[in-house]
Design a protein around this motif. Structure first.
Motif, PDB file in Angstrom:
ATOM      1  N   ALA A 278     -16.561  14.826   2.646  1.00 53.65           N
ATOM      2  CA  ALA A 278     -16.450  13.444   2.193  1.00 53.65           C
ATOM      3  C   ALA A 278     -15.534  13.306   0.980  1.00 53.65           C
ATOM      4  N   LEU A 279     -15.180  14.440   0.366  1.00 50.19           N
ATOM      5  CA  LEU A 279     -14.253  14.392  -0.783  1.00 50.19           C
ATOM      6  C   LEU A 279     -12.877  13.946  -0.314  1.00 50.19           C
TER       7      LEU A 279
ATOM      8  N   ALA B 218     -25.236  20.530   5.503  1.00 50.83           N
ATOM      9  CA  ALA B 218     -25.369  19.406   4.566  1.00 50.83           C
ATOM     10  C   ALA B 218     -24.315  19.510   3.464  1.00 50.83           C
ATOM     11  N   PHE B 219     -24.115  20.723   2.945  1.00 49.79           N
ATOM     12  CA  PHE B 219     -23.075  20.925   1.936  1.00 49.79           C
ATOM     13  C   PHE B 219     -21.695  20.619   2.508  1.00 49.79           C
TER      14      PHE B 219
ATOM     15  N   ILE C  51     -14.353  22.689  -4.777  1.00 45.46           N
ATOM     16  CA  ILE C  51     -15.388  23.211  -3.880  1.00 45.46           C
ATOM     17  C   ILE C  51     -16.578  23.686  -4.708  1.00 45.46           C
ATOM     18  N   LEU C  52     -16.298  24.407  -5.789  1.00 42.04           N
ATOM     19  CA  LEU C  52     -17.382  24.899  -6.650  1.00 42.04           C
ATOM     20  C   LEU C  52     -18.129  23.758  -7.324  1.00 42.04           C
TER      21      LEU C  52
ATOM     22  N   ASP D 164      -7.147  15.687  -1.086  1.00 37.04           N
ATOM     23  CA  ASP D 164      -6.517  16.522  -2.120  1.00 37.04           C
ATOM     24  C   ASP D 164      -7.542  17.320  -2.916  1.00 37.04           C
ATOM     25  N   ARG D 165      -8.793  16.878  -2.933  1.00 36.77           N
ATOM     26  CA  ARG D 165      -9.840  17.621  -3.652  1.00 36.77           C
ATOM     27  C   ARG D 165     -10.476  18.695  -2.779  1.00 36.77           C
ATOM     28  N   ARG D 166     -10.421  18.530  -1.448  1.00 41.39           N
ATOM     29  CA  ARG D 166     -11.016  19.525  -0.546  1.00 41.39           C
ATOM     30  C   ARG D 166     -10.237  20.838  -0.536  1.00 41.39           C
ATOM     31  N   THR D 167      -9.007  20.834  -1.014  1.00 47.83           N
ATOM     32  CA  THR D 167      -8.195  22.052  -0.988  1.00 47.83           C
ATOM     33  C   THR D 167      -8.285  22.849  -2.287  1.00 47.83           C
TER      34      THR D 167
END
Length: 85
Positions: free
Chosen positions: A56-57, A49-50, A68-69, A60-63
């Motif tokens: 879904a981000l 689920a996480f 992530i935090l 550029d935000r997934r890296t």
């Protein structure tokens, strides 16, 4: 590298790091292990689920470790966790 999503030769450590930094599999591995470490759990339900929320981000935000935090501490899986006996 062979058998990855960023296959190909590399000559230096810098080239290897660059390849790994471009790997979606490496990004997913990092997010998964940040979740596992922070939650202290190997339960695959909340973890998946996480990871769906994280994936879904925007790319550029997934890296970003910070993103992530943030995704972790604002997730239902983190906020609504229960203590196991």
């Amino acid at each position: 590298l062979v058998g990855t999503d960023v296959d190909g030769p590399f000559a230096t450590v810098d080239e290897l790091v660059t390849r790994i930094s471009q790997s979606e599999r490496a990004h997913t591995c990092l997010a998964r292990n940040v979740y596992r470490f922070a939650s202290g759990s190997l339960d695959s339900g909340p973890e998946e689920a996480f990871l769906r929320r994280w994936s879904a981000l925007p790319a550029d935000r997934r890296t970003s470790l910070v993103e992530i935090l943030v995704a972790l501490v604002t997730s239902d899986e983190f906020v609504q966790r229960t203590e196991t006996p």
